[in-house]
Design a protein around this motif. Structure first.
Motif, mmCIF file in Angstrom:
data_model
loop_
_atom_site.group_PDB
_atom_site.id
_atom_site.type_symbol
_atom_site.label_atom_id
_atom_site.label_comp_id
_atom_site.label_asym_id
_atom_site.label_seq_id
_atom_site.Cartn_x
_atom_site.Cartn_y
_atom_site.Cartn_z
ATOM 1 N N VAL A 214 44.147 39.131 35.533
ATOM 2 C CA VAL A 214 43.687 37.691 35.263
ATOM 3 C C VAL A 214 42.983 37.121 36.510
ATOM 4 O O VAL A 214 42.047 36.598 36.464
ATOM 5 C CB VAL A 214 45.014 37.086 34.857
ATOM 6 N N ILE A 215 43.623 37.281 37.736
ATOM 7 C CA ILE A 215 42.952 36.511 38.743
ATOM 8 C C ILE A 215 41.518 37.229 38.913
ATOM 9 O O ILE A 215 40.698 36.856 39.305
ATOM 10 C CB ILE A 215 44.117 36.933 40.061
ATOM 11 N N TYR A 216 41.589 38.560 38.791
ATOM 12 C CA TYR A 216 40.203 39.169 38.995
ATOM 13 C C TYR A 216 39.289 38.678 37.865
ATOM 14 O O TYR A 216 38.078 38.475 38.320
ATOM 15 C CB TYR A 216 40.589 40.771 38.941
ATOM 16 N N SER B 282 28.481 54.667 43.342
ATOM 17 C CA SER B 282 29.903 54.874 43.145
ATOM 18 C C SER B 282 30.623 53.420 43.877
ATOM 19 O O SER B 282 30.118 53.195 44.902
ATOM 20 C CB SER B 282 30.263 56.267 43.671
ATOM 21 N N VAL B 283 31.906 53.421 43.508
ATOM 22 C CA VAL B 283 32.601 52.518 44.046
ATOM 23 C C VAL B 283 33.222 52.847 45.425
ATOM 24 O O VAL B 283 33.402 54.039 45.566
ATOM 25 C CB VAL B 283 33.757 51.938 42.901
ATOM 26 N N PRO B 284 32.959 51.951 46.628
ATOM 27 C CA PRO B 284 33.313 52.667 47.834
ATOM 28 C C PRO B 284 34.653 52.403 48.253
ATOM 29 O O PRO B 284 35.050 52.854 49.263
ATOM 30 C CB PRO B 284 32.416 51.853 48.647
ATOM 31 N N ILE B 285 35.617 51.960 47.213
ATOM 32 C CA ILE B 285 36.944 51.670 47.716
ATOM 33 C C ILE B 285 37.939 52.543 46.769
ATOM 34 O O ILE B 285 37.867 52.597 45.764
ATOM 35 C CB ILE B 285 37.445 50.143 47.638
ATOM 36 N N GLU B 286 38.720 53.048 47.401
ATOM 37 C CA GLU B 286 39.995 53.848 46.578
ATOM 38 C C GLU B 286 40.964 52.783 45.883
ATOM 39 O O GLU B 286 40.991 51.620 46.523
ATOM 40 C CB GLU B 286 40.804 54.672 47.636
ATOM 41 N N GLY B 287 41.438 53.298 44.692
ATOM 42 C CA GLY B 287 42.591 52.338 44.111
ATOM 43 C C GLY B 287 43.723 52.409 44.916
ATOM 44 O O GLY B 287 43.984 53.303 45.824
ATOM 45 N N ASN C 52 38.408 45.840 42.693
ATOM 46 C CA ASN C 52 38.699 44.484 42.198
ATOM 47 C C ASN C 52 39.175 43.587 43.221
ATOM 48 O O ASN C 52 39.053 42.307 43.259
ATOM 49 C CB ASN C 52 39.714 44.626 41.070
ATOM 50 N N LEU C 53 39.833 43.981 44.074
ATOM 51 C CA LEU C 53 40.762 43.459 45.041
ATOM 52 C C LEU C 53 39.563 42.862 45.818
ATOM 53 O O LEU C 53 39.409 41.616 46.455
ATOM 54 C CB LEU C 53 41.773 44.033 46.042
ATOM 55 N N PHE C 54 38.674 43.686 46.490
ATOM 56 C CA PHE C 54 37.517 43.328 47.187
ATOM 57 C C PHE C 54 36.713 42.238 46.527
ATOM 58 O O PHE C 54 36.230 41.341 47.161
ATOM 59 C CB PHE C 54 36.587 44.703 47.484
ATOM 60 N N VAL C 55 36.787 42.149 45.208
ATOM 61 C CA VAL C 55 35.605 41.284 44.524
ATOM 62 C C VAL C 55 36.468 39.754 44.628
ATOM 63 O O VAL C 55 35.758 38.768 45.025
ATOM 64 C CB VAL C 55 35.530 41.453 43.073
ATOM 65 N N ILE C 56 37.781 39.772 44.333
ATOM 66 C CA ILE C 56 38.567 38.643 44.641
ATOM 67 C C ILE C 56 38.417 38.280 45.940
ATOM 68 O O ILE C 56 38.239 36.816 46.193
ATOM 69 C CB ILE C 56 40.225 38.914 44.291
ATOM 70 N N GLY D 148 25.024 42.057 43.767
ATOM 71 C CA GLY D 148 25.231 42.961 44.676
ATOM 72 C C GLY D 148 26.758 43.742 44.858
ATOM 73 O O GLY D 148 26.740 44.821 44.605
ATOM 74 N N VAL D 149 27.402 42.675 44.644
ATOM 75 C CA VAL D 149 28.943 42.918 44.684
ATOM 76 C C VAL D 149 29.278 43.611 43.336
ATOM 77 O O VAL D 149 30.016 44.667 43.359
ATOM 78 C CB VAL D 149 29.836 41.822 44.864
#
Lengths: 410, 288, 342
Positions: B11-13, B121-126, B138-142, B202-203
Motif C-alpha cells: 500500500v505504501i509503495y 534489469s532491477v539493480p536491487i535484490e529482494g 519497491n523500497l527504493f522507490v518509496i 528514470g526511477v
C-alpha cells in the motif's frame, strides 16, 4: 446468407438513395500472372517481438519459393500490412486484402483475438486463410489451416513434467483474452489429470505491467509451481519483478508462451534460467533441414538470434501452403483445400509437419525444454503429436460447413 | 502478521508510486495552473534517457537520479520557451498544445527507438519480510519519493527562490514590480517540474518494459491524482495519492488488479462530485 | 434568413461532394471519414456551442458501437440495435451530464470526470474476456472485441444488407440530416440559450433559465450523435473492440474539432475528414509516424491558428470583403464570437 450480402441490389435501399448504389462485387482475379499472399502481422506495437521475425520468415519463404521457380510456374508476391498491435486494424486491412488487393491466400494474425477478428471476413469472401501460431485450439473452419501447437500438444506435455519435477500445487497466471482464458482451462485439466491441483487462476489485461500485488498474493498461496500464459511486452515485466523480488529461487515456473517472442533472450540469464516450456521448435534442433534454414536466414538477415517458435511456425505454414498449391496444381481455393485434406505433409526446420484432414490442424513434434543461459535446452522430445483437443469436437470431413471456434468443455 | 506487513508495504509503495508519477505535474499545475498533458511522455523520455545512459556504461543510479531529470528538465525548458510561454492563462489551450506535444514525442521516440519494448534489469535484490519475499526496488522507490517530497517542501518553504516563486504565482504583477521577472520564474518552475517528471521516469524504468507509448498509462493517473488533490501542491498530492493508493490496493488484494484500478477511478469520480475543487479545496486549506 | 441560405448552401455543396466522392476514393475509406465527421460533429456541438469540453466523447462512440453489436447478435436484425446504439449512449450521457452539471462541475473538473469515465469503460470492457460476461447470447469478449454480428440491413429484411456503396450513401445522408437538424437546433431558442450559457452562465441563470438542465440535455444530444457514429462504425468495421473507448480515440476527436474550428458545425466535420484521411495516407506509406505528424499539426494549430481552419477562412473572406475595416484578431482566446458564420 453471405450470398445476399454481395448480390444485394437497390431493391430495399430506395429509401436511402439505393438507386445510386451498385452491387458490390467481391471476388478475386483468377489466374493472374503472380500469386498474391496477403500478410497481416503486428510488426510494431506491443506485439512486435512476435510479428517482426514472422515477417522475416515470410520474406525468406517467399524468396525461396520464387528462387525455386515459383509455384506451378507462377511467381509469388507479398501484399503486407502492419496491423500495429491494434485488433481493429486487422478487420480493416483484411477488408483491403479482400476488396482491393484480391489476394489468393492470407497468412497472418498473431493473437487469437486477431485471428477471430478476420476469420469470418475471409470466410465470407472465400479467401483461404493460414493461421500459423500456437493457440488455444478448437477452431473448426474449412477455410482455415492452422499449423501452430495446440494445448493437447503442448500443455499436455508441460503440466505432467512440471508436476513431476516440482509438486502438485499450481498457480496459473494468464493473459485476459481468448487465448489465456481457454489455455488456463486446459492447464487446469491436464494439471488435474497429472494429479495436480490448481489453487488459483489470475487473468491480466494485456496492458498490465505492475505485478507487485500479484507477487505478494502468489506467496500467500504458496504454490509449488507457477504456470503462466502471459502475452506481449508489458507482461514481460512480471518476470523481471518476479526475479527482483527474489522469487526466482523459491518457486519454479513453467510457461506456454514465454520464449515464443524470444523473451528468454531479452531477460537476463538469471531472470530466465530454469523456466520450463514446451514448443515445436528450438534452434538447437539437430537436423539437415534446420541447418539449411538457419543458414538461409543468416544469409538473408545476418542475425539468426531473432528466430523464434512462431517465426518457424509461420515459415512452415507457408511451406504447407506452397506444397498444397503444388499438389493441387493450382492456387484456386477449393483445389488447395482438397490438397490440404489429401494428406499434406512437409519437412520443416522443426521436423515433419502434416495436416490432419478432419481438423485442418497440424500433427507435429513437441519438445520439452528448459531455459539455460538464454537458450532453450531440450529435455525430452515427443514425436508427431495429434491435435486431439480439436479432433474431439471438430470433423470437417463429416461437417464441411462447420464454422466456429469450439470452447472445449473440460 | 507477515501478510499484514506485506500488504502495508504494498500500500505504501503504491501511494509512493502515485506521488512519484504525479509530482512534476502537481508542481506545474499547482504553481502555474498549467496542465501538461505531455507529462507521461516526459516520463517516457526520462525512462529512455536512463536506458540509453546505462547502455552507454553510466552507473544505473547516476542514470536514474541525475541523467534522467536533467534530460527531461532541459526538454521541458525548450518546450516552455517554444510553446507553453505563449499560452499562459489559457488552460484549455495549454492542455491541447501539450497533448499535441505528447503525440509528437511519441512519434519521435518511435522514430528513434522503434516501437519495441526495451528495459533494464532491477539493480536491487529482494528481501524477506517474515515468510515473504518483497521487491527490494519497491523500497527504493518509496525512499526516493519521500526524499523528493521533503525536498520540494524544503525548497518551497525554506529557500528564497521558493518564496519568490510562490509570490509570483499569487501576484505576478507585484513580483514584477519588485524586480523579479515572472517570465524567468515561470521558466524555472517549469524546468523544476519537468525534472521531477524525468526523475519519476528514470526511477520507474527498471520496473516496466518501456515502449514509446508507455507514457499514456501514467498521464491519466497523474492527472486524476493532481486534480483531485486540488490547489495545494504537497498537501493535495499526498492526500489524494494516499486515498487512491489505499482504495486501489485494498481492492487489488481482495479481488484483483483490474478491480483495483476501476475502484481507483470510481473513487475519483465520487470524490470530484462531492468536492468539486479537490481535496484541498475543502480541507487543509492554505497549506502548501 | 441568411442563416437558412447558408445552411442550404452547405448541404447542397456537401450533397454534390457526396456524389463525386466515390470517383476519387474507394467508398470503404470514404465511409469511415464520414463516420468520423459525424463523431466530430457531436463534440463540435457540445463544445463549440455549449462550452462543454468533454474528454470522453469516445465513451459514447464506443457505447453506441457496443450497444449495436450486442443487440445485433441477440436480435439478428439491425433496426432495433440501430436505435439502441443511439438511445443507450444518449441515456448514459444524460445521466453522466446530470451528475456533473447538477454538481456544478466545470472546466477542468468536467474534463477529468469524462476522462475517468472513459477509462473505467475501457478497463471494464477490456477485462471481460471470461465466459461469465454475457449479455443474452453475446459474449463481451474483452480484448478480443465482439466480431461476427449482423451488420446494417434494410429494416425488416435481415438478408438485405446495406453494404459497401449503399452503406456509404446511407452514412453520408445521415451526416447531412444530422447536420441540418443541428443547424435547426442552434437556431432555435434552445440553441440560442445554450450559446448564451457558454458566454456567461451566471447571467443566464439569473435570467431564470435552468442552466443545469439545459446543459444536461445538450450533452445528451451530443452523446446520441456520438452513439450514432459508433453504431455506423460498428457496421463498417464488422468488429467492435475496447480500443473504441481509448483515450487516443477521445484525443483524436478533440484534435479534429480544434483543427477544423470550434463554434462552427462544418469545421469539426471537415477537420475530422482531413485529418483522418491524412492519418490514413501516412499510415499506408509507413514512412513517417502518423502520430508525429498529428502531434505537430495540433501544436502548430493551437499556436498559429487558434480559431481553426474553417473560421479562419471565413475571417479571411470577410476581411477581403470589408477591406476598409482594420481587423486585428491577433491571438484571441479560442471561442467563436458569432455563430452566424457557421
Amino acid at each position: 446468407m453471405t450470398i445476399d450480402r454481395r448480390t444485394f441490389l437497390a431493391a430495399g435501399s430506395a429509401t436511402m438513395l439505393g438507386s445510386l448504389a451498385m452491387p458490390a462485387i467481391v471476388g478475386r482475379a483468377l489466374a493472374a500472372d503472380t500469386l498474391k499472399i496477403g500478410s497481416l502481422l503486428d510488426t510494431s506495437g506491443i506485439f512486435d517481438a512476435y510479428g517482426k521475425p514472422m515477417d522475416m520468415a515470410l520474406q525468406l519463404a517467399v524468396d525461396q519459393i520464387n528462387a525455386g521457380g515459383g509455384l506451378n510456374g507462377q511467381q509469388v508476391e507479398i501484399v503486407s500490412y502492419d496491423t500495429q498491435s491494434d485488433m481493429a486494424l486487422y478487420t480493416q486491412y483484411a477488408q483491403k486484402l479482400v476488396r482491393q488487393d484480391k489476394v489468393d491466400v492470407v497468412h497472418g494474425g498473431i493473437l487469437s483475438a486477431s485471428r477471430e477478428a478476420i476469420r469470418q471476413t475471409l470466410h465470407k469472401a472465400n479467401i483461404l486463410y493460414f493461421y500459423n501460431v500456437l493457440y488455444e485450439g478448437g477452431v473448426c473452419d474449412r477455410n482455415i489451416c492452422i499449423d501452430g501447437v495446440t494445448p493437447a500438444q503442448q500443455v499436455e506435455v508441460l503440466m505432467p513434467a512440471a508436476i513431476k519435477k516440482w509438486g502438485k500445487k499450481i498457480y496459473i497466471l494468464a493473459a485476459d483474452y481468448n487465448y489465456g482464458q481457454i489455455t488456463a482451462r486446459w492447464m487446469k485439466k491436464y494439471g488435474e489429470d497429472a494429479g495436480g491441483e490448481v489453487i488459483q487462476t489470475d487473468f491480466f489485461p494485456l496492458d498490465v505491467s505492475d505485478f507487485g500485488a500479484t507477487i505478494a498474493k502468489i506467496q500467500t498461496a504458496a504454490p509449488d509451481i507457477v504456470v503462466c500464459a502471459l502475452v506481449g511486452g508489458p507482461h514481460m515485466s512480471f518476470f523481471r519483478q518476479w526475479a527482483a523480488a527474489g522469487m526466482k529461487s523459491k518457486i519454479p515456473m513453467a510457461s506456454t508462451t514465454l520464449g515464443v517472442g524470444n523473451e528468454h533472450k531479452v531477460l537476463t540469464a538469471e531472470e530466465g534460467n530454469g523456466i520450463v516450456v514446451a514448443y515445436n521448435y528450438s534452434p538447437e534442433l539437430d537436423s539437415p533441414v534446420n541447418a539449411a534454414f538457419l543458414k538461409a536466414w543468416g544469409d538473408k538477415f545476418g542475425d539468426t538470434s531473432l528466430i523464434h517458435e512462431i517465426a518457424v511456425s509461420h515459415y512452415q505454414g507457408l511451406l504447407l501452403w506452397a506444397q498444397a498449391v503444388k499438389n493441387a496444381g493450382s492456387a484456386e481455393r477449393m483445389k488447395v483445400i482438397e490438397a490440404i485434406e489429401g494428406g499434406l505433409s512437409i519437412d520443416g526446420p522443426a521436423g515433419k509437419v502434416s495436416v490432419d484432414p478432419k481438423t485442418h490442424h497440424a500433427i507435429l513434434d513437441v519438445h520439452l525444454m528448459e531455459f539455460e543461459n538464454q537458450t532453450m535446452k531440450v529435455l525430452e522430445s515427443f514425436s508427431q503429436r495429434q491435435p486431439v483437443d480439436t479432433q474431439a469436437v471438430c470433423d470437417l470431413v463429416a461437417n464441411p460447413d462447420d464454422n466456429q471456434q469450439y470452447e472445449i468443455k473440460i | 502478521m507477515d501478510l499484514a506487513l506485506v500488504v502495508a508495504f504494498q500500500v505504501i509503495y503504491s501511494i509512493a508510486l502515485l506521488v512519484l508519477i504525479s509530482a512534476g505535474l502537481a508542481v506545474v499545475f499547482g504553481m502555474m495552473r498549467v496542465i501538461n498533458l505531455a507529462h507521461g511522455e516526459f516520463m517516457m523520455v526520462g525512462g529512455y534517457a536512463t536506458i540509453v545512459a546505462v547502455g552507454a556504461g553510466v552507473n544505473i543510479y547516476v542514470a536514474m537520479l541525475i541523467v534522467a531529470p536533467l534530460t527531461v528538465g532541459i526538454l521541458g525548458l525548450v518546450i516552455e520557451r517554444l510553446v507553453i510561454r505563449f499560452l499562459y492563462g489559457r488552460l484549455v489551450d495549454t492542455m491541447l498544445a501539450t497533448w499535441g506535444l505528447s503525440l509528437l514525442l511519441i512519434g519521435l521516440a518511435t522514430l528513434i527507438f522503434g516501437n519495441t519494448t526495451t528495459g533494464i534489469s532491477v539493480p536491487i535484490e529482494g528481501f524477506p519480510i517474515g515468510a515473504y519475499q518483497v521487491n527490494g526496488y519497491n523500497l527504493f522507490v518509496i525512499v526516493v519519493t519521500a526524499v523528493m517530497v521533503v525536498a520540494i517542501y524544503a525548497v518551497l518553504s525554506g529557500t528564497r527562490w521558493g518564496l519568490i516563486a510562490r509570490g509570483t504565482m499569487q501576484r505576478s504583477d507585484m513580483a514584477s514590480a519588485l524586480g523579479y521577472s515572472p517570465d524567468r520564474i515561470y521558466m524555472l518552475t517549469f524546468f523544476a517540474g519537468s525534472a521531477l517528471t524525468g526523475l519519476a521516469g528514470g526511477v520507474l524504468a527498471p520496473l516496466v518494459g518501456l515502449v514509446p507509448t508507455s507514457g499514456t498509462q501514467y498521464i491519466a493517473k497523474a492527472f486524476i491524482t493532481v486534480i483531485s488533490g486540488g490547489a495545494s501542491v504537497i498537501a493535495g498530492l499526498l492526500s489524494s495519492a494516499t486515498l487512491f493508493g489505499l482504495v486501489s490496493q485494498i481492492f487489488t488484494f481482495s479481488v484483483n488488479s483490474m478491480v483495483g484500478e476501476i475502484a481507483l477511478l470510481i473513487a475519483a469520480v465520487i470524490l470530484l462530485r462531492l468536492l468539486p475543487q479537490g481535496i484541498t479545496g475543502r480541507f487543509f486549506r492554505g497549506s502548501m | 434568413m441568411g442563416e437558412f441560405r447558408h445552411a442550404a448552401t452547405v448541404i447542397a455543396i456537401a450533397f454534390v461532394a457526396m456524389l463525386i466522392g466515390p470517383s476519387l476514393l474507394d467508398t470503404y475509406t470514404l465511409t469511415v471519414l464520414i463516420i468520423y465527421g459525424l463523431l466530430a460533429l457531436s463534440l463540435g456541438l457540445i463544445w463549440g456551442f455549449g462550452g462543454i469540453l468533454c474528454f470522453g466523447q469516445a465513451a459514447f462512440f464506443g457505447l453506441g458501437a457496443y450497444a449495436y453489436a450486442i443487440a445485433a447478435i441477440n436480435v439478428g436484425e439491425s433496426t432495433v440495435p440501430f436505435l439502441l446504439g443511439i438511445a443507450v449512449p444518449a441515456a448514459f450521457a444524460f445521466v453522466l451530464g446530470a451528475m456533473m452539471f447538477y454538481g456544478r462541475l466545470s472546466d477542468v473538473y468536467l474534463g477529468v470526470i469524462t476522462l475517468v469515465v472513459t477509462l473505467i469503460l475501457f478497463k471494464f470492457v477490456n477485462s471481460t474476456a471470461g465466459p461469465e460476461y454475457v449479455i443474452g447470447t453475446a459474449r463481451l469478449g474483452g480484448f478480443n472485441g465482439v466480431p461476427g454480428f449482423q451488420t446494417l440491413n434494410v429494416p425488416g429484411y435481415p438478408n438485405w444488407y446495406i453494404y459497401d456503396r449503399s452503406f456509404y450513401y446511407f452514412c453520408a445522408v445521415t451526416l447531412l440530416v444530422v447536420y441540418a437538424l443541428m443547424r435547426w437546433l442552434i437556431a432555435s431558442p434552445f440553441g440560442r440559450i445554450a450559446v448564451a450559457i457558454r458566454e456567461n452562465e451566471q447571467r443566464v441563470e439569473l435570467m431564470g433559465y435552468d442552466v443545469r438542465f439545459r446543459k444536461t440535455v445538450l450533452f445528451a444530444i451530443g452523446g446520441a450523435i456520438a452513439g450514432l457514429a459508433g453504431t455506423l462504425f460498428a457496421s463498417w468495421a464488422e468488429i467492435v473492440t475496447p480500443g473504441l473507448f481509448s483515450l487516443a480515440q477521445s484525443a483524436e476527436v478533440i484534435v479534429w474539432c480544434i483543427v477544423g474550428g470550434l463554434g462552427t458545425l462544418t469545421g469539426p466535420v471537415i477537420g475530422a475528414m482531413i485529418l483522418a484521411f491524412l492519418k490514413f495516407l501516412l499510415g499506408q506509406q509507413g514512412q513517417f509516424d502518423s502520430t508525429l505528424i498529428l502531434g505537430l499539426i495540433l501544436v502548430l494549430s493551437v499556436l498559429f491558428l487558434p480559431r481553426g481552419v474553417v473560421p479562419s477562412i471565413d475571417l479571411l473572406r470577410k476581411r477581403a470583403g470589408l477591406s476598409g475595416r482594420r481587423t486585428a484578431p491577433g491571438r484571441r482566446r479560442r471561442r467563436a464570437r458569432s455563430m452566424a458564420d457557421v
